[in-house]
Design a protein around this motif. Structure first.
Motif, short mmCIF file in Angstrom:
data_model
loop_
_atom_site.label_atom_id
_atom_site.label_comp_id
_atom_site.label_asym_id
_atom_site.label_seq_id
_atom_site.Cartn_x
_atom_site.Cartn_y
_atom_site.Cartn_z
N GLN A 1 5.01 18.32 55.73
CA GLN A 1 3.97 18.59 56.27
C GLN A 1 3.11 19.48 55.58
O GLN A 1 1.84 19.12 55.56
CB GLN A 1 4.19 18.73 57.97
N LEU B 1 -0.69 18.73 54.07
CA LEU B 1 -1.79 19.90 54.65
C LEU B 1 -2.51 20.38 53.28
O LEU B 1 -3.70 20.38 53.37
CB LEU B 1 -1.43 20.60 55.57
N LYS C 1 -2.51 23.33 62.05
CA LYS C 1 -1.61 22.09 62.62
C LYS C 1 -2.27 20.90 62.04
O LYS C 1 -1.61 19.97 61.63
CB LYS C 1 -1.51 22.16 64.23
N GLU C 2 -3.83 20.95 61.96
CA GLU C 2 -4.39 19.79 61.77
C GLU C 2 -5.80 20.19 60.98
O GLU C 2 -6.30 21.23 61.42
CB GLU C 2 -4.34 18.82 62.55
N ARG D 1 -9.41 18.32 59.30
CA ARG D 1 -10.00 17.01 58.99
C ARG D 1 -11.68 17.21 58.96
O ARG D 1 -12.02 18.22 59.33
CB ARG D 1 -9.88 15.92 59.94
#
Length: 150
Positions: A75, A79, A138-139, A141
């Motif tokens: 992960q 990322l 965590k994320e 975009r």
């Protein structure tokens, strides 16, 4: 441990011949002092609390970080690729991210214009001065930029 080393240690540590003169001497009991209670004797060897409040601080921090989801190696690699792709874009893109805020102990969302990726310090920097630790992400975009209707 090999056999030769074991035999050498047995010879060295099991040879009590040097102490024969004191082996049968009774234990000294002081006439001036009472024997120390067992509880106090054990207390002598308790850990020394040199930093008062340090354990409480660690417990408080651990409670805050109990909500954090730690990324797996794969992960984190995914990322990192996303960050590298976003960092290569010019002009710097507007991004939307979800990150763990260590001060509050919760995940928060943030939208801002990326202006730098500090790989040495492992931080993302934004136009408004905000800085986010990459490992707390965590994320991330690319955000849709609002159109100007002038």
């Amino acid at each position: 441990m090999d056999q030769q080393q074991w035999e050498a240690e047995q010879k060295q540590f099991n040879d009590t011949s040097r102490y024969q003169d004191i082996m049968d001497v009774p234990r000294h009991v002081s006439r001036a002092h009472l024997p120390m209670p067992q509880v106090d004797r054990a207390g002598q060897f308790a850990p020394f609390a040199a930093l008062t409040g340090y354990k409480e601080l660690l417990d408080k921090t651990a409670k805050r970080y109990a909500n954090k989801d730690y990324l797996s190696r794969s992960q984190l690699a995914a990322l990192t690729k996303k960050i590298q792709a976003l960092a290569a874009q010019r002009p710097w893109p507007q991004v939307k991210l979800t990150y763990f805020n260590g001060a509050s102990g919760y995940y928060e969302s943030y939208t801002g214009q990326l202006v730098a990726v500090d790989w040495r310090r492992q931080r993302l920097r934004f136009r408004d001065g905000k800085s986010v630790i990459i490992r707390n992400l965590k994320e991330i975009r690319k955000s849709k930029t609002p159109k100007n209707d002038d």
